[in-house]
Design an enzyme around this catalytic site. Structure first.
Site, PDB file in Angstrom:
ATOM      1  N   ASP A  42      -1.594  35.780  15.827  1.00  0.00           N
ATOM      2  CA  ASP A  42      -2.603  36.596  15.124  1.00  0.00           C
ATOM      3  C   ASP A  42      -4.008  36.211  15.589  1.00  0.00           C
ATOM      4  O   ASP A  42      -4.998  36.832  15.201  1.00  0.00           O
ATOM      5  CB  ASP A  42      -2.449  36.505  13.603  1.00  0.00           C
ATOM      6  N   ASP A  81       3.692  36.615  15.284  1.00  0.00           N
ATOM      7  CA  ASP A  81       2.992  35.881  14.220  1.00  0.00           C
ATOM      8  C   ASP A  81       2.736  36.818  13.043  1.00  0.00           C
ATOM      9  O   ASP A  81       2.004  37.807  13.176  1.00  0.00           O
ATOM     10  CB  ASP A  81       1.643  35.410  14.813  1.00  0.00           C
ATOM     11  N   GLU A 179      -0.882  22.126  13.880  1.00  0.00           N
ATOM     12  CA  GLU A 179      -2.212  22.437  14.426  1.00  0.00           C
ATOM     13  C   GLU A 179      -3.268  21.484  13.863  1.00  0.00           C
ATOM     14  O   GLU A 179      -3.389  21.322  12.629  1.00  0.00           O
ATOM     15  CB  GLU A 179      -2.587  23.897  14.094  1.00  0.00           C
TER      16      GLU A 179
HETATM   17  O1  KIV Z   1      -2.283  32.744  16.450  1.00  0.00           O
HETATM   18  C1  KIV Z   1      -2.215  31.785  17.225  1.00  0.00           C
HETATM   19  O2  KIV Z   1      -2.654  31.844  18.375  1.00  0.00           O
HETATM   20  C2  KIV Z   1      -1.609  30.558  16.735  1.00  0.00           C
HETATM   21  C3  KIV Z   1      -1.619  29.369  17.648  1.00  0.00           C
HETATM   22  C4  KIV Z   1      -2.965  28.789  17.724  1.00  0.00           C
HETATM   23  C5  KIV Z   1      -0.611  28.374  17.244  1.00  0.00           C
HETATM   24  O3  KIV Z   1      -1.144  30.528  15.648  1.00  0.00           O
END
Ligand code: KIV
Length: 261
Positions: A42, A81, A179
């Site tokens: 996301d 995501d 993270e």
């Molecule tokens: O959305 C994203 O890019 C992420 C990564 C930073 C793990 O969740």
């Protein structure tokens, strides 16, 4: 790549590599690399749409990016995501969103946090949807966390993240993104879990690493957190090429006879 192979990579102590990808063009490039996993993150809301955080990502935005990546048929595992609150409303809505993701070409989904959506995670796993967890700095909670800050610095915060990681494993998650947490904490979580951990700003002891593709290629110049290593000065290379193109057109050097019909 599939989730069984990822689990085996942890057992065999082979590092896992994941990058974000949001479109067909980059997915085509990734096909010929040894990257293991693609995250249609996301972070698209920031990287591709220019927003200040990931909150404006919604199901339609994410599905368009998943479709674009999946069309390239990359050999990597494609993880979609789930955007802010899309898995917090109720189980039927969560399942509808997850179904849309899987039908668009995702082979797994990622969800931030755990408290309050344990049931949704278990339901998805039991329904045949591989779920990747995400703990530590969870950017969808940016306002609750008062900014993009390292998490788990205190002992109690660290214990909480470890407990949440165990919960995600027990719920059936196949992997876990960690993270922006201290490297020692990431090391402890990695040692205690049987599922792979994939770190970003979490040190070198995790089972794998993930970076935003545009960040590692240096395609954007504004965002330079401590954990980011740029492997290419992409912005400069692109600008150099465009400057050359403009110069040659202005000078009448392009198109030269070899480019004419
Ligand atoms: O959305 C994203 O890019 C992420 C990564 C930073 C793990 O969740």
């Amino acid at each position: 790549m599939n989730i069984a192979q990822l689990k085996k990579m942890k057992q065999d102590q082979q590092k896992i590599t994941m990058v974000t990808c949001y479109d067909y063009c980059f997915a085509q490039l990734l096909k010929d690399t040894p990257i293991d996993c693609i995250l249609v993150g996301d972070s698209a809301a920031m990287t591709m749409h220019g927003h200040d955080n990931t909150l404006p990502a919604d199901i339609d935005m994410m599905v368009a990016h998943i479709r674009s990546v999946a069309t390239a048929k990359p050999p990597q595992l494609i993880v979609g995501d789930m955007p802010f609150l899309s898995y917090r409303i109720d189980i039927p809505t969560t399942m509808r969103h997850a179904l849309t993701f899987m039908q668009a070409g995702a082979q797994a989904i990622k969800i931030e946090g755990v408290d309050g959506h344990e049931e949704a995670i278990a339901y998805m796993v039991q329904s045949g949807i591989p779920v990747m967890g995400h703990l530590g700095l969870t950017p969808q909670a940016i306002h609750q966390l008062s900014g993009f800050k390292v998490q788990g610095r205190s002992e109690s915060q660290g214990e909480l993240i470890l407990k949440q990681a165990r919960t995600l494993e027990a719920l059936g998650c196949f992997a876990l993104v960690l993270e922006c947490i201290p490297a020692m904490l990431a090391q402890e979580i990695t040692a205690q879990l049987t599922i792979p951990t994939i770190g970003i700003g979490a040190g070198s002891a995790t089972d794998g690493q993930v970076l935003v593709l545009h960040d590692l290629l240096g395609l954007q110049t504004q965002f330079k957190p401590k954990f980011l290593k740029q492997y290419l000065n992409g912005a400069q290379l692109v600008q150099n090429a465009l400057n050359d193109y403009v110069k040659e057109v202005k000078q009448g050097d392009f198109p030269s006879p070899e480019y004419e019909y």
